[in-house]
Design a protein around this motif. Structure first.
Motif, PDB file in Angstrom:
ATOM      1  N   ILE A 269      60.972  24.281  75.683  1.00  0.00           N
ATOM      2  CA  ILE A 269      62.217  25.042  75.528  1.00  0.00           C
ATOM      3  C   ILE A 269      63.007  24.637  74.278  1.00  0.00           C
ATOM      4  N   HIS A 270      62.385  23.847  73.389  1.00  0.00           N
ATOM      5  CA  HIS A 270      63.153  23.309  72.258  1.00  0.00           C
ATOM      6  C   HIS A 270      62.227  23.138  71.059  1.00  0.00           C
ATOM      7  N   LEU A 271      61.936  24.230  70.372  1.00  0.00           N
ATOM      8  CA  LEU A 271      60.972  24.213  69.270  1.00  0.00           C
ATOM      9  C   LEU A 271      61.610  24.801  68.012  1.00  0.00           C
ATOM     10  N   HIS A 272      61.590  24.037  66.932  1.00  0.00           N
ATOM     11  CA  HIS A 272      62.141  24.494  65.651  1.00  0.00           C
ATOM     12  C   HIS A 272      61.031  25.027  64.763  1.00  0.00           C
ATOM     13  N   SER A 273      61.311  26.093  64.014  1.00  0.00           N
ATOM     14  CA  SER A 273      60.293  26.685  63.159  1.00  0.00           C
ATOM     15  C   SER A 273      60.956  27.429  62.008  1.00  0.00           C
ATOM     16  N   ALA A 274      60.163  27.734  61.007  1.00  0.00           N
ATOM     17  CA  ALA A 274      60.626  28.603  59.924  1.00  0.00           C
ATOM     18  C   ALA A 274      60.511  30.061  60.389  1.00  0.00           C
ATOM     19  N   PRO A 275      61.316  30.969  59.828  1.00  0.00           N
ATOM     20  CA  PRO A 275      62.249  30.751  58.722  1.00  0.00           C
ATOM     21  C   PRO A 275      63.500  30.001  59.156  1.00  0.00           C
ATOM     22  N   ASP A 276      63.986  29.145  58.248  1.00  0.00           N
ATOM     23  CA  ASP A 276      65.152  28.335  58.531  1.00  0.00           C
ATOM     24  C   ASP A 276      65.724  27.857  57.205  1.00  0.00           C
ATOM     25  N   SER A 277      66.936  27.390  57.216  1.00  0.00           N
ATOM     26  CA  SER A 277      67.531  26.805  56.019  1.00  0.00           C
ATOM     27  C   SER A 277      67.123  25.347  55.858  1.00  0.00           C
ATOM     28  N   ARG A 278      66.488  24.808  56.881  1.00  0.00           N
ATOM     29  CA  ARG A 278      65.947  23.446  56.822  1.00  0.00           C
ATOM     30  C   ARG A 278      64.425  23.515  56.768  1.00  0.00           C
ATOM     31  N   GLU A 279      63.810  22.517  56.130  1.00  0.00           N
ATOM     32  CA  GLU A 279      62.357  22.534  55.995  1.00  0.00           C
ATOM     33  C   GLU A 279      61.706  22.310  57.356  1.00  0.00           C
ATOM     34  N   ARG A 280      60.733  23.161  57.677  1.00  0.00           N
ATOM     35  CA  ARG A 280      60.023  23.075  58.945  1.00  0.00           C
ATOM     36  C   ARG A 280      58.520  22.939  58.693  1.00  0.00           C
ATOM     37  N   VAL A 282      56.110  24.284  60.583  1.00  0.00           N
ATOM     38  CA  VAL A 282      55.392  25.507  60.958  1.00  0.00           C
ATOM     39  C   VAL A 282      56.360  26.668  60.961  1.00  0.00           C
ATOM     40  N   ASP A 283      55.821  27.880  60.743  1.00  0.00           N
ATOM     41  CA  ASP A 283      56.677  29.037  60.966  1.00  0.00           C
ATOM     42  C   ASP A 283      56.528  29.478  62.423  1.00  0.00           C
ATOM     43  N   ALA A 284      57.322  30.455  62.816  1.00  0.00           N
ATOM     44  CA  ALA A 284      57.381  30.821  64.235  1.00  0.00           C
ATOM     45  C   ALA A 284      56.043  31.362  64.741  1.00  0.00           C
ATOM     46  N   ILE A 285      55.364  32.137  63.913  1.00  0.00           N
ATOM     47  CA  ILE A 285      54.066  32.687  64.337  1.00  0.00           C
ATOM     48  C   ILE A 285      53.051  31.567  64.503  1.00  0.00           C
ATOM     49  N   GLU A 286      53.000  30.643  63.525  1.00  0.00           N
ATOM     50  CA  GLU A 286      52.073  29.511  63.634  1.00  0.00           C
ATOM     51  C   GLU A 286      52.378  28.663  64.871  1.00  0.00           C
ATOM     52  N   ALA A 287      53.652  28.458  65.145  1.00  0.00           N
ATOM     53  CA  ALA A 287      54.029  27.660  66.320  1.00  0.00           C
ATOM     54  C   ALA A 287      53.520  28.311  67.599  1.00  0.00           C
ATOM     55  N   ALA A 288      53.688  29.625  67.700  1.00  0.00           N
ATOM     56  CA  ALA A 288      53.215  30.332  68.897  1.00  0.00           C
ATOM     57  C   ALA A 288      51.696  30.317  68.974  1.00  0.00           C
TER      58      ALA A 288
END
Length: 538
Positions: A269-280, A282-288
């Motif tokens: 329930i707590h996953l950070h991903s790009a796009p974001d203003s902070r460096e991540r 993985v992006d959201a698709i890669e995370a999923a």
């Protein structure tokens, strides 16, 4: 004459076909030092089992030497697989040279100290002992790659000895192992990854750096953009990350990253991903995609500054087979304690918005904790919740959303939970209750649980300096509160940390190693988060 021409054409075509087939059965790899010994032992087995020829190159994860992996890629060398330290790989991904979606974390590696065989073994049993040893040493050597960069730019300055030891410190270039310089007597003490020191004759490994000074390095494999033999590359990476190679990897001083059934059906329930203003990382698709590949049931995308409800809808359509949710974090960028922000999220296409965080990075408690002088978001004044806060809670109740307490103070968190219960909110979670800047006590967490809130514990990077002690504290608190009231999640996705799936799995394993049962883990990583998100039994 025509017959000779035809025969020659046929021979040329056959030669080209043979060359193409041969090329398809080759994979070109460059690996950095930390994984080299394990790699050398495993490649013959891969070649024997697959009939794919591996053409190997070696170079540092970073640095100025021509053989360093980034420099090889910049020159356009044909490479199908790179294996290197996590920070180096993330830089390659950022520069667009490596496909982020192909990254697979392989092993964890520790930094150790070595001395020449027969020399006294210095005391490095604690951070203070290490500091004394470094100040007393006649000469100190470290690599020009990931471990050395960490020592020179982070650890030594943090210990307050960078200037004092600068004159006797030597950087060992990537073409040579630090251990070789120690064995020759060129330096008295040397630091490098355990796996790089272990095969060197003529040295004694004193031990790994102590807790509080250690940095766990993740070595990962990935496929560069423009790789010629992607299928062969994938087969090699799959082999190097398989459980079958773990015994060999462990013998070289590395810890394999286990990929078992730990995450089957789990929910983060707590996953950070790009796009974001902070460096991540993985992006959201890669995370999923990575979560789906590990058998997970659902993830919640979090962003401190913008809605993720719409992003979750798009990602869910792109990656079917896993539930993807989002939310809104009531920081200044969405108007702070703004019920209109909650209403907007609730109306977003797909209804994938689930969580409402009651401000995090802009929370008054966070800003004061960080000793910053900037605007902030308040939830209360003079011990009473603001009307705007109560209005937000009313919107959460109206749409049957999840109230997440965010980075407010421990007492403010309890005030939010009490008011939410009064207004009929059915789903609540205290955001990483034991972490800074919240720091809830066990009695406070027990009170929140009695009021109907789940208590969230986040793994983060369990290999950092405080990792072991933090896991001990979490396990102890969970046992006192009761697993039936707790949720485990990753809070990962930050650059430099393990991938969310790998870090989450390591966190669950760490909790199990501290006496929590499989049933407890199932409750906290599957059943409780499913209940929080309004999902039925899986």
């Amino acid at each position: 004459m025509m017959e000779r021409f035809m025969r020659r054409s046929v021979l040329v075509a056959i030669a080209l076909l043979v060359a193409a087939v041969a090329s398809a059965q080759e994979v070109r790899v460059v690996t950095s030092g930390g994984f080299t010994e394990a790699y050398k032992q495993l490649v013959p087995r891969f070649e024997r089992d697959t009939k794919i020829k591996v053409i190997s190159g070696f170079g540092a994860s970073m640095g100025a030497t021509p053989d360093a992996i980034p420099n090889r890629l910049k020159r356009g060398e044909p490479i199908d697989v790179v294996i290197l330290a996590g920070p180096g790989l993330e830089a390659l991904i950022k520069d667009g040279m490596v496909d982020a979606g192909t990254r697979v974390d392989l092993v964890r590696s520790l930094i150790a100290m070595a001395v020449k065989t027969g020399a006294p073994k210095p005391d490095i049993s604690s951070v203070e002992a290490l500091k004394r040893t470094l100040l007393a040493a006649k000469s100190i050597g470290s690599s020009d790659s990931a471990s050395g960069v960490y020592l020179r730019t982070e650890l030594f300055p943090r210990l307050g000895i960078a200037d004092a030891i600068k004159g006797k410190s030597k950087v060992i270039e990537a073409y040579e192992r630090v251990g070789d310089a120690v064995a020759r007597g060129d330096i008295e003490v040397g630091f490098q990854q355990v796996s790089e020191l272990k095969p060197v004759p003529g040295i004694t490994i004193v031990g790994p750096l102590p807790e509080g000074a250690q940095q766990v390095t993740i070595f990962s494999a990935a496929i560069p953009k423009g790789a010629k033999n992607v299928d062969a590359a994938r087969r090699l990476i799959q082999f190097l990350s398989s459980p079958a190679v773990a015994p060999v990897v462990e013998q070289t001083g590395l810890e394999p990253i286990r990929r078992n059934a730990t995450l089957n059906g789990a929910i983060d329930i707590h996953l950070h991903s790009a796009p974001d203003s902070r460096e991540r990382s993985v992006d959201a698709i890669e995370a999923a995609q990575q979560a789906k590949a590990r058998g997970m049931r659902a993830v919640v995308l979090k962003n401190h500054y913008e809605y993720t409800s719409g992003l979750a809808y798009i990602v869910g359509r792109q990656v079917p087979g896993i539930e993807v949710f989002g939310g809104v974090d009531l920081n200044l960028t969405v108007g702070g304690m703004n019920p209109a922000a909650v209403e907007y999220m609730a109306a977003t296409t797909g209804a994938r918005g689930r969580l409402v965080w009651m401000s995090t990075f802009d929370a008054e408690n966070q800003v004061r904790f960080s000793k910053e002088n900037r605007p902030f978001v308040s939830v209360a004044k003079n011990g009473q919740l603001l009307q705007a806060t109560k209005d937000v809670i009313a919107s959460i109740a109206k749409h049957n959303l999840v109230l997440a307490t965010g980075h407010v103070s421990a007492e403010e968190g309890l005030m939010l939970v009490r008011e939410a219960k009064r207004q009929g909110v059915q789903r609540m979670v205290v955001t990483h209750a034991m972490n800074d800047p919240i720091r809830m006590s066990v009695p406070q967490m027990q009170e929140a649980a009695k009021l109907g809130a789940f208590i969230e514990f986040v793994g983060g990077n369990i290999g950092d300096a405080d990792g072991k002690a933090r896991m001990d504290r979490f396990a102890d608190a969970i046992k006192k509160i009761g697993p039936e009231f707790c949720i485990l999640s990753s809070d990962l996705g930050q650059k430099g940390n393990p991938l969310p799936t790998d870090g989450f799995a390591a966190f669950l394993d760490a909790m199990k190693a501290r006496g929590l049962s499989d049933q407890d883990i199932d409750r906290m990583a599957r059943r409780n988060p499913a209940q929080l998100l309004g999902l039925g039994s899986s």
